[in-house]
Design an enzyme around this catalytic site. Structure first.
Site, PDB file in Angstrom:
ATOM      1  N   TYR A 146       2.839   9.842   0.180  1.00 13.21           N
ATOM      2  CA  TYR A 146       3.947   9.422   1.178  1.00 13.21           C
ATOM      3  C   TYR A 146       5.599   9.745   0.377  1.00 13.21           C
ATOM      4  O   TYR A 146       6.372   9.584   1.393  1.00 13.21           O
ATOM      5  CB  TYR A 146       3.938   7.765   1.293  1.00 13.21           C
ATOM      6  CG  TYR A 146       2.551   7.137   1.715  1.00 13.21           C
ATOM      7  CD1 TYR A 146       1.676   8.303   2.136  1.00 13.21           C
ATOM      8  CD2 TYR A 146       2.404   5.830   1.609  1.00 13.21           C
ATOM      9  CE1 TYR A 146       0.539   7.706   2.577  1.00 13.21           C
ATOM     10  CE2 TYR A 146       0.981   5.452   2.164  1.00 13.21           C
ATOM     11  CZ  TYR A 146       0.010   6.451   2.675  1.00 13.21           C
ATOM     12  OH  TYR A 146      -1.041   5.742   2.880  1.00 13.21           O
ATOM     13  N   LYS A 149      -2.597   6.190  -4.413  1.00 14.26           N
ATOM     14  CA  LYS A 149      -3.644   6.846  -4.157  1.00 14.26           C
ATOM     15  C   LYS A 149      -3.632   8.405  -4.638  1.00 14.26           C
ATOM     16  O   LYS A 149      -2.396   8.705  -4.762  1.00 14.26           O
ATOM     17  CB  LYS A 149      -4.010   6.939  -2.361  1.00 14.26           C
ATOM     18  CG  LYS A 149      -3.789   5.799  -1.745  1.00 14.26           C
ATOM     19  CD  LYS A 149      -3.955   5.908  -0.239  1.00 14.26           C
ATOM     20  CE  LYS A 149      -3.676   4.722   0.399  1.00 14.26           C
ATOM     21  NZ  LYS A 149      -2.516   4.293   0.698  1.00 14.26           N
ATOM     22  N   ASP A 207       0.777  -1.132   0.018  1.00 18.69           N
ATOM     23  CA  ASP A 207       0.075   0.037  -0.074  1.00 18.69           C
ATOM     24  C   ASP A 207       0.831   1.083  -0.012  1.00 18.69           C
ATOM     25  O   ASP A 207       1.794   1.327   0.926  1.00 18.69           O
ATOM     26  CB  ASP A 207      -1.033   0.044   1.099  1.00 18.69           C
ATOM     27  CG  ASP A 207      -1.806   1.071   1.420  1.00 18.69           C
ATOM     28  OD1 ASP A 207      -2.826   1.026   0.740  1.00 18.69           O
ATOM     29  OD2 ASP A 207      -1.533   2.130   1.788  1.00 18.69           O
ATOM     30  N   HIS A 227      -8.279   9.992  -1.705  1.00 18.17           N
ATOM     31  CA  HIS A 227      -8.090   9.803  -0.552  1.00 18.17           C
ATOM     32  C   HIS A 227      -9.384  10.662   0.351  1.00 18.17           C
ATOM     33  O   HIS A 227      -9.414  10.300   1.496  1.00 18.17           O
ATOM     34  CB  HIS A 227      -7.004  10.948   0.002  1.00 18.17           C
ATOM     35  CG  HIS A 227      -5.500  10.260  -0.075  1.00 18.17           C
ATOM     36  ND1 HIS A 227      -5.119   9.654   1.188  1.00 18.17           N
ATOM     37  CD2 HIS A 227      -4.546  10.397  -0.893  1.00 18.17           C
ATOM     38  CE1 HIS A 227      -3.967   9.171   0.990  1.00 18.17           C
ATOM     39  NE2 HIS A 227      -3.352   9.582  -0.254  1.00 18.17           N
TER      40      HIS A 227
END
Length: 297
Positions: free
Chosen positions: A55, A84, A50, A117
């Protein structure tokens, strides 16, 4: 049971491994940890990775996956990779370019799941699925009213396959889980072990989940760690659970989640820990249209 075979069927026919490896880390270590721990996670049996544009480590996650494909540990189709869409790319015309940038960094032709998100348009995501850039599309941090709004949308082409939300024994999301199950949407749990206490996001005054006496007693009974009890709890409820690891011993240990089962009494005791504690409150979004946490579930 072979952990690599533990999967849940999504409403579009694809399968998602029930245990995922989370790659979020504080900015200063995100790249280094992704490069060091993602290959190890794949080696010990994780097949669900994931990650996210936010990130800032997709490139390193991609390198790690490619390294394990190159050395024969896995084939591309063995890996379930999630990324995402971040808020900077929510306008419909920005969605596909954002996904294409993520794919380039990950060195992949497609992701298995692309998640939005926060509660906004899904239309552009549907087009990404049609183009083969993602196999499935899902959402994150949606409450039941926001999910309902999507499901009742005229002309909805693809139902979201999952809703990725904070979920752990102190916030067990029972009502949201029931709602999702009734619509064939898989609940994916992040912060399943409490949280990493990242000060920008997390309320530091909340109790530490893994020090809970009930979890500790059940862990002692099964001769497992409190973390494994918290992960197993989710799997037995039909929740797909993400486990973050910045320690090889813990990452390897997480695979033991398939080696034991909680009793109905254990599950009931853990259910009793629910106190609606949200570690990630996302205060930045309070008062914004679409802020998801004002609803009960």
């Amino acid at each position: 049971m072979d952990p690599t075979r533990q999967k849940v069927k999504l409403n579009d026919g694809h399968f998602i491994p029930v245990l995922g490896f989370g790659t979020y880390a504080p900015e200063e270590v995100a790249k280094k940890e992704a490069l060091e721990f993602t290959p190890f996670a794949i080696e010990v049996g994780f097949r669900h990775i994931d990650c996210a544009h936010f990130y800032q480590n997709e490139e390193q996650v991609g390198q790690a996956i490619q390294r394990k494909i190159a050395d024969g540990t896995v084939k591309r189709e063995d890996i379930f990779c999630t990324s995402k869409l971040w808020c900077t790319s929510f306008r419909p015309e920005l969605v596909r370019p954002a996904l294409e940038r993520s794919l380039k960094k990950l060195q992949l032709d497609y992701v298995d799941l692309y998640i939005i998100h926060f509660p906004l348009a899904l239309k552009a995501l549907e087009k990404c699925k049609d183009a083969g850039l993602t196999k499935s599309i899902g959402v994150s941090n949606f409450n039941h009213k926001q999910l309902e709004k999507i499901l009742n949308k005229p002309g909805l082409k693809y139902k979201p396959v999952c809703n990725q939300v904070e979920c752990h024994p102190y916030l067990n999301q029972g009502k949201l889980l029931d709602f999702c199950k009734s619509h064939e949407i898989v609940l994916v749990a992040y912060a399943a072990l409490g949280s990493q206490r990242v000060k920008e996001w997390v309320n530091p005054n909340h109790p530490v989940l893994l020090e809970d006496p009930v979890l500790s007693a059940i862990a002692q009974k099964h001769k497992k760690t409190a973390a494994l009890i918290a992960l197993r709890y989710q799997i037995q409820r039909g929740v797909v659970v993400l486990a973050k690891g910045n320690n090889k011993k813990w990452i390897k240990e997480n695979m033991q989640v398939f080696e034991f089962e909680l009793t109905p009494e254990d599950v009931k005791a853990i259910d009793g820990l629910n106190r609606n504690i949200r570690y990630y409150e996302f205060h930045l979004g309070v008062g914004q249209p679409g802020y998801p946490f004002s609803e009960e579930y």
